[in-house]
Write a protein that holds these residues in place. Structure first.
Motif, PDB file in Angstrom:
ATOM      1  N   LEU A  77       0.819  -1.213   0.000  1.00  0.00           N
ATOM      2  CA  LEU A  77       0.000   0.000   0.000  1.00  0.00           C
ATOM      3  C   LEU A  77       0.853   1.264   0.000  1.00  0.00           C
ATOM      4  N   ILE A 107      -0.477  -0.829  -4.891  1.00  0.00           N
ATOM      5  CA  ILE A 107      -0.971   0.551  -4.964  1.00  0.00           C
ATOM      6  C   ILE A 107      -0.683   1.158  -6.327  1.00  0.00           C
ATOM      7  N   VAL A 125      -3.488   0.118  -8.537  1.00  0.00           N
ATOM      8  CA  VAL A 125      -4.721   0.808  -8.136  1.00  0.00           C
ATOM      9  C   VAL A 125      -4.721   2.238  -8.656  1.00  0.00           C
ATOM     10  N   THR A 173      -7.175   3.824 -11.461  1.00  0.00           N
ATOM     11  CA  THR A 173      -8.021   4.964 -11.094  1.00  0.00           C
ATOM     12  C   THR A 173      -7.810   6.129 -12.054  1.00  0.00           C
ATOM     13  N   PHE A 198     -13.590   6.455  -5.182  1.00  0.00           N
ATOM     14  CA  PHE A 198     -12.240   6.053  -4.769  1.00  0.00           C
ATOM     15  C   PHE A 198     -12.104   6.051  -3.248  1.00  0.00           C
ATOM     16  N   GLN A 199     -12.546   7.116  -2.604  1.00  0.00           N
ATOM     17  CA  GLN A 199     -12.328   7.237  -1.156  1.00  0.00           C
ATOM     18  C   GLN A 199     -13.136   6.211  -0.368  1.00  0.00           C
ATOM     19  N   VAL A 227     -13.212   2.202  -2.803  1.00  0.00           N
ATOM     20  CA  VAL A 227     -11.906   1.593  -3.059  1.00  0.00           C
ATOM     21  C   VAL A 227     -10.993   1.724  -1.850  1.00  0.00           C
ATOM     22  N   ASP A 228     -10.638   2.948  -1.511  1.00  0.00           N
ATOM     23  CA  ASP A 228      -9.636   3.124  -0.451  1.00  0.00           C
ATOM     24  C   ASP A 228     -10.137   2.604   0.898  1.00  0.00           C
ATOM     25  N   HIS A 229     -11.369   2.972   1.269  1.00  0.00           N
ATOM     26  CA  HIS A 229     -11.883   2.562   2.579  1.00  0.00           C
ATOM     27  C   HIS A 229     -12.312   1.094   2.584  1.00  0.00           C
ATOM     28  N   LEU A 256      -8.908  -1.136   0.654  1.00  0.00           N
ATOM     29  CA  LEU A 256      -7.484  -0.948   0.952  1.00  0.00           C
ATOM     30  C   LEU A 256      -7.189  -0.696   2.427  1.00  0.00           C
ATOM     31  N   HIS A 257      -7.714   0.391   2.981  1.00  0.00           N
ATOM     32  CA  HIS A 257      -7.284   0.803   4.314  1.00  0.00           C
ATOM     33  C   HIS A 257      -8.340   0.657   5.409  1.00  0.00           C
ATOM     34  N   SER A 293     -11.367  -4.074   5.101  1.00  0.00           N
ATOM     35  CA  SER A 293     -10.576  -4.338   3.899  1.00  0.00           C
ATOM     36  C   SER A 293     -10.240  -5.827   3.804  1.00  0.00           C
TER      37      SER A 293
END
Length: 735
Positions: free
Chosen positions: A372, A390, A393, A397, A666-667, A670-672, A675-676, A680
């Motif tokens: 990441l 990452i 990703v 994106t 994305f936020q 995807v990201d929440h 990923l993070h 996840s």
């Protein structure tokens, strides 16, 4: 009658018995099954005089009873010692079970003198055979095996003993007699082959002098492993039975090296026959001082000469091979250690299994954090494309953003810039020439993604992710004719509004203008999910090379991964619905600014024909009459004005909603979600997850198979034995 030990000492004694003693200690540890040991092995057909030869060389009175004939390997070791005694024990065969090992290793016999041993040897041999599980009566068809891979070790100590170790193996036979079978014939032959195949073995081929040597299978067998005859020594027995002069001449030719030569040559010996009285070795050798045997070289005739030669050969081969033997043992230790390390830490019980998986989970999380953070120097495995998480990703994106800006709207909005006509569609290939947020060409990113194979779904991935993935498909280009479409929508939603329009019209228009958002978003999410899925699979492959363990672990976490992917897709679907089904609304001040700008462009376009150039300035300046401003829109119908207003509001809101939507996807999705965030899929395999596993789950995932347990036990035992062997070889202690 028993054979008296000869009191005449052999003049050539072993000057350094320490090396020979060390090799015998290795043989006791069964190291010979791992590393070839220097040794003398007596082989021959049944009735070749093998037992009598051993009796002459060692003083051990092998019985002539058929039920007690050589049915296992026998190691006879003579050691010079101040005290006289004989130790007898059994060394289990290389394939013996643990129970059998315990049984035979419990057999230990010690007698205080050679004479006592001769008196008790038959009884000792019977008990040893019973311990090995051998049949007591060969003629009966039951009661145990006939032959054994176990080794009977007889160790003779005494002040007049010279250091010599000889291994006797069962005689080869060609016909099944006395209860033997064809399987027994094969077993004996394989046993002989196992003992003579190694380069560190001196083969003592026992051959009756009264039989044509061409018929002796043992020489053919020796040639199979010693093609040049460099380590085969022929021992010719029963010379007293050779009566014909031609046969005697043939025997002499063998001893003189004139017929079927061997590098180590042939020896002629006379052993005690079954009806002989008490004879010493010297007396037996005296019987060879007749023609034609007396004409042969003295160092090639008699037991004493043979024994001296055997001592010399054993010491020579041991000295020559000793350094290489140390290297071989050390090399075996290294090889076994590598094999053992490949099995990973021991996982015999719940504690070891939980510890094993916890360590693996910790490594997995470290790799996930590095993936990441684009910390690809954290481990060499990041050279794999699938592990550059990452980076994939971000590239996906950027391409998604560029494609969304270019293709996501159903119809092109009209351009209101001064320098352009009222309705001028955007170029259809504008996105291909655009740059991503990173400044990289979108085409370059597409090539990188194609090389990574993000859209090449494997059958396994398809099977696992079928219910989640939306496969890529062609997205149509936006249509033209936005003005006509708005007019049609307006006419369908008109009401009794005065100078305004139905607010539901904007909701319907926005839903139609954004109808491709769902498909494009789900394709993008699918690509991200495949990327994450591959990263997890590749990371597990790099940290868990054992396929059975990895398969079980994957099976346990897969449902958790799929649940995370479903939640991420659900999050994306929720964002799609929020944008498409709600009444358009925003508090963002940019909306008012963009709408005002559009209105200004329209007024400017209306006033342009009435504007007059003011030439008083260096740069062109245009003047407009204030009265013209009031009259500018008089020529437009109210419906046309409302359509333009709808267009401008929708355009300003669409641009704002699109940027906000891409950020949210994305936020949040995807990201929440992927990923993070706490849900996840990268957090499915953690140390906390391992701690909550039940014992059965631990056994299923990390427990070793029966074959793995056996292999680990075998390697551990082998390493221990080899380490003990190395200590013996490197020890400076004198025997």
């Amino acid at each position: 009658m028993t054979l008296k030990q000869d009191t005449t000492s052999i003049t050539t004694s072993i000057s350094n018995p320490t090396l020979l003693a060390k090799v015998d200690q290795l043989r006791d540890l069964n190291i010979g099954q791992h590393v070839p040991l220097p040794q003398l092995v007596v082989v021959g057909d049944q009735s070749s005089g093998k037992s009598s030869l051993l009796e002459s060389l060692s003083g051990v009175p092998f019985p002539k009873d058929q039920n007690l004939c050589t049915r296992h390997a026998t190691q006879i070791t003579s050691r010079r010692d101040k005290d006289e005694c004989v130790h007898v024990r059994i060394i289990p065969g290389p394939r013996a079970s643990e129970d059998h090992k315990k049984q035979v290793e419990a057999f230990q016999t010690k007698v205080s003198s050679a004479s006592e041993f001769r008196d008790k040897f038959v009884d000792i041999l019977k008990k040893a055979n019973e311990k090995m599980g051998l049949r007591t009566d060969l003629s009966s068809g039951h009661g145990g095996a006939i032959f054994s891979e176990d080794v009977l070790k007889i160790e003779v100590h005494g002040p007049r003993e010279d250091y010599l170790t000889i291994i006797d193996v069962p005689g080869i036979f060609r016909t099944t007699v006395h209860g033997t079978t064809k399987d027994d014939m094969v077993m004996v032959k394989n046993l002989v082959k196992r003992y003579i195949r190694d380069d560190r073995t001196i083969i003592l081929a026992v051959l009756p002098s009264n039989v044509d040597i061409a018929t002796q299978e043992i020489l053919e067998l020796a040639e199979e492993y010693d093609k040049n005859g460099k380590r085969t020594l022929g021992v010719l027995t029963k010379p007293d039975l050779v009566m014909e002069p031609t046969m005697r001449a043939s025997v002499c030719d063998l001893v003189m090296g004139q017929k079927r030569p061997l590098t180590l040559g042939y020896f002629l010996v006379q052993n005690r026959s079954s009806d002989d009285g008490v004879k010493t070795v010297s007396e037996l050798d005296q019987g060879l001082r007749i023609q034609p045997w007396s004409d042969l070289p003295k160092d090639r005739v008699g037991i004493l000469a043979l024994k001296e030669q055997l001592q010399s050969l054993l010491l020579d081969i041991t000295r020559r091979e000793f350094p290489k033997l140390v290297q071989d043992v050390a090399s075996q230790i290294r090889q076994c250690t590598v094999e053992l390390n490949k099995l990973g830490p021991s996982r015999q019980d719940e504690r070891e299994q939980r510890s094993f998986l916890s360590r693996m989970a910790g490594i997995f999380q470290d790799r996930a954090r590095a993936g990441l953070a684009a910390d690809y120097n954290a481990h060499s495995s990041f050279n794999q494309t699938d592990l550059r998480l990452i980076t994939h990703v971000v590239n996906l994106t950027d391409v998604f953003n560029a494609d969304f800006q270019r293709l996501a709207h159903s119809r092109h909005f009209s351009s209101l810039e001064e320098s352009q006509p009222l309705e001028s569609p955007e170029p259809s290939d504008a996105g291909d020439r655009s740059e991503s947020q990173s400044g990289l060409s979108v085409d370059t990113l597409r090539v990188l993604l194609e090389e990574s194979g993000v859209d090449k779904i494997s059958p396994k991935e398809q099977m696992e992710l079928a219910e989640i993935l939306v496969l890529p498909k062609d997205i149509p280009m936006p249509n033209e004719g936005f003005t006509d479409w708005i007019k049609e929508v307006y006419l369908q939603f008109r009401g009794l509004e005065l100078g305004t329009f139905n607010p539901n019209l904007l909701s319907v228009a926005f839903t139609e203008q954004s109808r491709k958002w769902g498909d494009m978003t789900r394709i993008y999410m699918s690509r991200i999910i495949v990327t994450v899925h591959r990263f997890i699979a590749a990371t597990l492959r790099s940290i868990c090379p054992e396929e059975p363990t990895r398969i079980q672990l994957w099976a346990e976490i897969l449902e958790g991964l799929l649940d995370c992917y479903r939640k991420a897709m659900a999050q994306a679907d929720m964002l799609i619905q929020v944008q498409q089904r709600k009444q358009p609304y925003t508090l963002n001040r940019q909306f008012a600014a963009d709408l005002s700008k559009s209105r200004g462009h329209r007024i400017t376009a209306l006033l342009r024909p009435k504007a007059k150039e003011d030439r008083r300035f260096a740069e062109p300046q245009y003047m407009v009459n204030l009265d013209d401003i009031a009259e500018a829109a008089e020529g437009k119908h109210n419906t046309e004005l409302l359509q333009e207003e709808i267009h401008d509001i929708l355009h300003a809101y669409y641009n704002l909603a699109l940027d906000r939507y891409i950020d949210n996807i994305f936020q949040l999705a995807v990201d929440h979600s992927l990923l993070h965030g706490p849900d996840s899929p990268l957090k499915v395999f953690t140390q906390d997850w391992v701690l909550n596993l039940e014992a059965r789950q631990l056994e299923d995932i990390a427990g070793e198979t029966i074959s793995e347990k056996k292999r680990r036990s075998r390697l551990s035992k082998k390493i221990t034995d080899l380490h003990n062997a190395l200590k013996i070889l490197k020890s400076r202690d004198s025997y």
